[in-house]
Scaffold this motif. Structure first.
Motif, short mmCIF file in Angstrom:
data_model
loop_
_atom_site.label_atom_id
_atom_site.label_comp_id
_atom_site.label_asym_id
_atom_site.label_seq_id
_atom_site.Cartn_x
_atom_site.Cartn_y
_atom_site.Cartn_z
N TRP A 32 0.87 -1.18 0.00
CA TRP A 32 0.00 0.00 0.00
C TRP A 32 0.90 1.23 0.00
O TRP A 32 1.28 1.73 1.06
CB TRP A 32 -0.94 -0.02 1.21
CG TRP A 32 -1.79 -1.25 1.31
CD1 TRP A 32 -1.72 -2.23 2.25
CD2 TRP A 32 -2.83 -1.64 0.41
NE1 TRP A 32 -2.65 -3.21 2.00
CE2 TRP A 32 -3.35 -2.88 0.88
CE3 TRP A 32 -3.38 -1.08 -0.74
CZ2 TRP A 32 -4.37 -3.55 0.24
CZ3 TRP A 32 -4.40 -1.75 -1.40
CH2 TRP A 32 -4.89 -2.96 -0.91
N PRO A 33 1.28 1.70 -1.18
CA PRO A 33 2.22 2.84 -1.30
C PRO A 33 1.74 4.04 -0.49
O PRO A 33 0.58 4.43 -0.53
CB PRO A 33 2.23 3.14 -2.80
CG PRO A 33 1.86 1.84 -3.44
CD PRO A 33 0.86 1.21 -2.51
N GLY A 34 2.69 4.61 0.26
CA GLY A 34 2.37 5.76 1.09
C GLY A 34 1.85 5.39 2.47
O GLY A 34 1.80 6.24 3.37
N TYR A 35 1.46 4.12 2.63
CA TYR A 35 0.93 3.67 3.91
C TYR A 35 1.86 2.65 4.57
O TYR A 35 2.26 2.82 5.72
CB TYR A 35 -0.46 3.04 3.73
CG TYR A 35 -1.50 3.99 3.19
CD1 TYR A 35 -2.22 4.83 4.03
CD2 TYR A 35 -1.78 4.05 1.81
CE1 TYR A 35 -3.19 5.70 3.53
CE2 TYR A 35 -2.74 4.90 1.31
CZ TYR A 35 -3.44 5.74 2.16
OH TYR A 35 -4.38 6.59 1.67
N THR A 36 2.19 1.59 3.86
CA THR A 36 3.08 0.56 4.40
C THR A 36 3.47 -0.42 3.30
O THR A 36 2.79 -0.54 2.28
CB THR A 36 2.40 -0.21 5.56
OG1 THR A 36 3.37 -1.04 6.20
CG2 THR A 36 1.25 -1.06 5.07
N PRO A 89 -4.11 14.19 10.77
CA PRO A 89 -5.14 14.97 11.46
C PRO A 89 -6.27 14.12 12.02
O PRO A 89 -6.92 14.53 13.00
CB PRO A 89 -5.66 15.91 10.35
CG PRO A 89 -4.49 16.05 9.42
CD PRO A 89 -3.82 14.72 9.42
N ASP A 90 -6.50 12.93 11.46
CA ASP A 90 -7.57 12.06 11.97
C ASP A 90 -7.11 11.16 13.11
O ASP A 90 -7.84 10.29 13.57
CB ASP A 90 -8.17 11.20 10.85
CG ASP A 90 -7.16 10.24 10.22
OD1 ASP A 90 -6.00 10.20 10.66
OD2 ASP A 90 -7.55 9.52 9.27
N GLY A 91 -5.87 11.39 13.62
CA GLY A 91 -5.38 10.66 14.78
C GLY A 91 -4.58 9.41 14.48
O GLY A 91 -3.97 8.84 15.38
N VAL A 92 -4.57 8.96 13.24
CA VAL A 92 -3.84 7.74 12.87
C VAL A 92 -2.35 8.03 12.78
O VAL A 92 -1.93 8.99 12.14
CB VAL A 92 -4.36 7.18 11.54
CG1 VAL A 92 -3.52 5.97 11.10
CG2 VAL A 92 -5.83 6.79 11.66
N ALA A 131 -5.55 2.67 7.26
CA ALA A 131 -5.78 4.04 6.80
C ALA A 131 -6.07 4.10 5.30
O ALA A 131 -6.82 4.98 4.84
CB ALA A 131 -4.58 4.91 7.13
N HIS A 132 -5.49 3.18 4.52
CA HIS A 132 -5.76 3.17 3.08
C HIS A 132 -7.23 2.87 2.80
O HIS A 132 -7.78 3.36 1.81
CB HIS A 132 -4.86 2.14 2.38
CG HIS A 132 -5.09 0.73 2.80
ND1 HIS A 132 -4.80 0.27 4.07
CD2 HIS A 132 -5.59 -0.34 2.12
CE1 HIS A 132 -5.10 -1.02 4.15
NE2 HIS A 132 -5.58 -1.42 2.98
N LEU A 133 -7.87 2.09 3.68
CA LEU A 133 -9.29 1.81 3.50
C LEU A 133 -10.15 2.96 4.02
O LEU A 133 -11.17 3.33 3.39
CB LEU A 133 -9.66 0.53 4.24
CG LEU A 133 -8.98 -0.76 3.74
CD1 LEU A 133 -9.42 -1.96 4.58
CD2 LEU A 133 -9.31 -1.00 2.27
N PRO A 141 -11.63 -0.38 10.34
CA PRO A 141 -10.53 -1.20 9.81
C PRO A 141 -10.93 -2.67 9.75
O PRO A 141 -11.95 -3.08 10.31
CB PRO A 141 -9.40 -0.96 10.82
CG PRO A 141 -10.09 -0.56 12.08
CD PRO A 141 -11.34 0.17 11.67
N ARG A 142 -10.10 -3.46 9.09
CA ARG A 142 -10.44 -4.86 8.86
C ARG A 142 -10.59 -5.65 10.16
O ARG A 142 -11.46 -6.53 10.26
CB ARG A 142 -9.36 -5.51 7.98
CG ARG A 142 -9.40 -5.14 6.51
CD ARG A 142 -10.59 -5.75 5.78
NE ARG A 142 -10.67 -7.18 5.92
CZ ARG A 142 -10.00 -8.06 5.15
NH1 ARG A 142 -9.18 -7.63 4.20
NH2 ARG A 142 -10.15 -9.35 5.34
N CYS A 143 -9.75 -5.38 11.15
CA CYS A 143 -9.83 -6.13 12.41
C CYS A 143 -11.20 -5.96 13.06
O CYS A 143 -11.78 -6.92 13.58
CB CYS A 143 -8.71 -5.72 13.36
SG CYS A 143 -8.72 -3.97 13.82
N VAL A 144 -11.70 -4.74 13.06
CA VAL A 144 -13.01 -4.46 13.66
C VAL A 144 -14.12 -5.10 12.84
O VAL A 144 -15.06 -5.69 13.38
CB VAL A 144 -13.23 -2.94 13.78
CG1 VAL A 144 -14.62 -2.64 14.35
CG2 VAL A 144 -12.15 -2.32 14.66
#
Length: 279
Positions: A32-36, A89-92, A131-133, A141-144
């Protein structure tokens, strides 16, 4: 400003590991470029299920605590990263996969041990809150999404509203002494961090030993009444949420028609006092 928060209910976690598998499904072999960068197939646990066992046979309590990046407001990893880890800004909190490349020392910057080293990609990695999602419009997120018991849930709210939610639901943070202002909150964390005193009560009815249903058990510390419970139909009781290594307690065990019993307990860890017989 609204920010993302994760709430984990220890009481509802059954160690199914759906959250862990969903994280693997989303990130293993996926860049996920820019994320991980892609997560390794083995070794990393971006959401790690910790386990603890309390008590002694036959009264034993097992609890599970999902643990992930805390997405701290005052994150030690950001301070150590020199710009390679940022808070959105969204806390992530995200590790920049390009700027953090070749910096294994950042793994030790997290006091919660939530950062992992990817040897193949030469980069530190951790939970990204998917965050990409979220940036594509996902609400969780996927875990939730994968949690079948509701042990994981998210809130996208401002700090004032989150404070109200915390107060209403008795939420707390992991390792508050770290002073990192996490955005991951726990419900029923006492199941993992505190101790209980438990036991059973039986009565002698004309030579017949029977379970003592409805017995009242009152807990005292230095003559101060702390709490009281009523034994169930098996005569079993449990008084929970007590600090470990907290010294001496006394239990007063009462049932109409029987002589009151008093039991003294030196509490170091969760204690099963066995069966108390009322005569």
């Amino acid at each position: 400003m609204k920010q993302w928060h994760l709430i984990i209910d220890v009481e509802k976690c059954v160690d199914c590991n759906n959250c862990f598998l969903a994280c693997k499904d989303e990130h293993v072999d996926n860049d996920w470029p820019g994320y991980t960068r892609p997560q390794p197939r083995h070794g990393h646990r971006w959401i790690n299920i910790m386990r603890t066992e309390r008590g002694q046979y036959p009264i034993i309590d097992v609890a599970y605590r999902p643990t992930t990046c805390m997405h701290c407001q005052d994150a030690p990893c950001i301070k150590a990263a020199g710009g390679s880890i940022v808070k959105r800004p969204d806390g992530v909190v995200l590790i920049d996969p390009d700027k953090a490349k070749g910096r294994p020392e950042l793994v030790k910057a997290c006091p919660y041990q939530a950062i992992w080293w990817n040897e193949e990609q030469d980069v530190p990695q951790k939970c990204t809150f998917c965050a990409h999602l979220l940036d594509q419009g996902w609400k969780k997120p996927r875990c939730v999404q994968a949690c079948p018991t509701g042990a994981l849930k998210v809130e996208y709210v401002a700090d004032a509203e989150m404070s109200r939610i915390c107060q209403t639901n008795n939420l707390e943070v992991l390792q508050p002494e770290y002073n990192t202002q996490p955005r991951v909150f726990y419900q029923n964390l006492y199941r993992f961090t505190k101790c209980f005193i438990a036991g059973s009560v039986a009565v002698n009815n004309n030579g017949v030993i029977d379970c003592a249903e409805g017995v009242r058990i009152t807990l005292f510390s230095d003559r101060e009444k702390l709490s009281a419970v009523v034994a169930d139909n098996f005569g079993d009781f449990k008084i929970d949420n007590l600090p470990g290594n907290s010294g001496q307690y006394s239990l007063e065990i009462e049932k109409s028609g029987f002589k009151k019993a008093t039991v003294t307990v030196e509490l170091t860890t969760s204690q099963n006092i066995g069966t108390v017989y009322l005569g």
